[in-house]
Motif scaffolding. Structure first.
Motif, PDB file in Angstrom:
ATOM      1  N   LEU A  97       0.838  -1.181   0.000  1.00  0.00           N
ATOM      2  CA  LEU A  97       0.000   0.000   0.000  1.00  0.00           C
ATOM      3  C   LEU A  97       0.884   1.246   0.000  1.00  0.00           C
ATOM      4  O   LEU A  97       1.826   1.346   0.792  1.00  0.00           O
ATOM      5  CB  LEU A  97      -0.874  -0.020   1.260  1.00  0.00           C
ATOM      6  N   ALA A  98       0.610   2.183  -0.889  1.00  0.00           N
ATOM      7  CA  ALA A  98       1.368   3.432  -0.936  1.00  0.00           C
ATOM      8  C   ALA A  98       1.156   4.193   0.367  1.00  0.00           C
ATOM      9  O   ALA A  98       0.049   4.209   0.922  1.00  0.00           O
ATOM     10  CB  ALA A  98       0.909   4.283  -2.122  1.00  0.00           C
ATOM     11  N   ALA A  99       2.202   4.828   0.855  1.00  0.00           N
ATOM     12  CA  ALA A  99       2.127   5.577   2.113  1.00  0.00           C
ATOM     13  C   ALA A  99       1.072   6.682   2.058  1.00  0.00           C
ATOM     14  O   ALA A  99       0.528   7.070   3.093  1.00  0.00           O
ATOM     15  CB  ALA A  99       3.497   6.151   2.460  1.00  0.00           C
ATOM     16  N   SER A 100       0.744   7.166   0.870  1.00  0.00           N
ATOM     17  CA  SER A 100      -0.281   8.205   0.733  1.00  0.00           C
ATOM     18  C   SER A 100      -1.693   7.656   0.966  1.00  0.00           C
ATOM     19  O   SER A 100      -2.639   8.432   1.110  1.00  0.00           O
ATOM     20  CB  SER A 100      -0.207   8.837  -0.656  1.00  0.00           C
ATOM     21  N   GLU A 101      -1.834   6.338   1.034  1.00  0.00           N
ATOM     22  CA  GLU A 101      -3.144   5.709   1.214  1.00  0.00           C
ATOM     23  C   GLU A 101      -3.534   5.548   2.681  1.00  0.00           C
ATOM     24  O   GLU A 101      -4.655   5.167   2.986  1.00  0.00           O
ATOM     25  CB  GLU A 101      -3.168   4.329   0.535  1.00  0.00           C
ATOM     26  N   TYR A 102      -2.594   5.820   3.587  1.00  0.00           N
ATOM     27  CA  TYR A 102      -2.907   5.659   5.013  1.00  0.00           C
ATOM     28  C   TYR A 102      -2.219   6.749   5.829  1.00  0.00           C
ATOM     29  O   TYR A 102      -1.295   7.391   5.376  1.00  0.00           O
ATOM     30  CB  TYR A 102      -2.497   4.264   5.509  1.00  0.00           C
ATOM     31  N   LYS A 103      -2.743   6.945   7.038  1.00  0.00           N
ATOM     32  CA  LYS A 103      -2.178   7.905   7.982  1.00  0.00           C
ATOM     33  C   LYS A 103      -1.799   7.153   9.247  1.00  0.00           C
ATOM     34  O   LYS A 103      -2.508   6.260   9.685  1.00  0.00           O
ATOM     35  CB  LYS A 103      -3.215   8.962   8.372  1.00  0.00           C
ATOM     36  N   VAL A 104      -0.682   7.542   9.819  1.00  0.00           N
ATOM     37  CA  VAL A 104      -0.245   6.969  11.088  1.00  0.00           C
ATOM     38  C   VAL A 104      -0.518   7.997  12.170  1.00  0.00           C
ATOM     39  O   VAL A 104      -0.077   9.141  12.065  1.00  0.00           O
ATOM     40  CB  VAL A 104       1.262   6.601  11.045  1.00  0.00           C
TER      41      VAL A 104
END
Length: 191
Positions: A97-104
């Protein structure tokens, strides 16, 4: 049922308590038992991590889930980084999953959420379909809270003095004083 599994994929490069600090605490001057003391330090650190649910020195972990929950709770605080979110696509291939698809979530207790206006991708319905690789732990030994390190030194001293699994004087699994040092740092989500 969502039953996550956790696997360490890279260990810490150092210990939160140095050999010199442990030897000072033990009042040991010789080098004859350095290997033993180093082993006791590593075992006491592991006991502290298991008791608190924390990662003391930075290490890499893989969290495996059967599907994407609403939010992914990342264990072993403090969270340093989410290195990859991988999943099994419908065709059976591994996808990242691309890092732009989720928030930490910016917190010691990490959570991963879909990014604004995003949803988790569709996955193949199978065991271990979601894999999160992350780094957790304090930046260095100086950043580890002093009570955790003191508890480690106390446990090293206990084991150094009592080199058998059970003694007639002390039948406790982990000495009470050590647990009292560590309990305030236990992960409230469960170890």
């Amino acid at each position: 049922m969502l039953v996550p599994t956790l696997e360490q994929i890279s260990g810490p490069a150092s210990e939160p308590v140095s050999l010199a600090d442990a030897k000072t605490h033990l009042r040991v001057d010789s080098t004859a038992e350095d290997t033993l003391i180093e082993g006791l330090i590593a075992a006491a650190r592991a006991a502290c991590e298991n008791h608190t649910g924390r990662q003391l020195m930075q290490a890499g972990w893989r969290l495996t889930l059967d599907w994407f929950p609403h939010a992914i709770e990342v264990p072993r605080p403090p969270l340093v980084s989410v290195d990859a979110v991988k999943y099994t696509g419908f065709d059976g291939s591994e996808q990242t999953l691309a890092a732009s698809e989720y928030k930490v979530a910016a917190s010691e207790y990490g959570e991963i959420w879909p990014a604004y206006s995003k949803t988790w991708p569709d996955i193949r319905a199978e065991i271990d379909a979601v894999r999160v690789e992350f780094t957790a732990g304090y930046a260095d030994a100086d950043s580890v809270p002093a009570p955790l390190k003191t508890g480690i030194k106390m446990l090293v001293a206990h084991w150094y003095e009592h080199r058998v699994a059970v003694s007639t004087n002390d039948l406790s699994e982990v000495p009470f004083a050590v647990k009292s040092m560590w309990n305030p740092y236990a992960d409230p989500r469960g170890a």
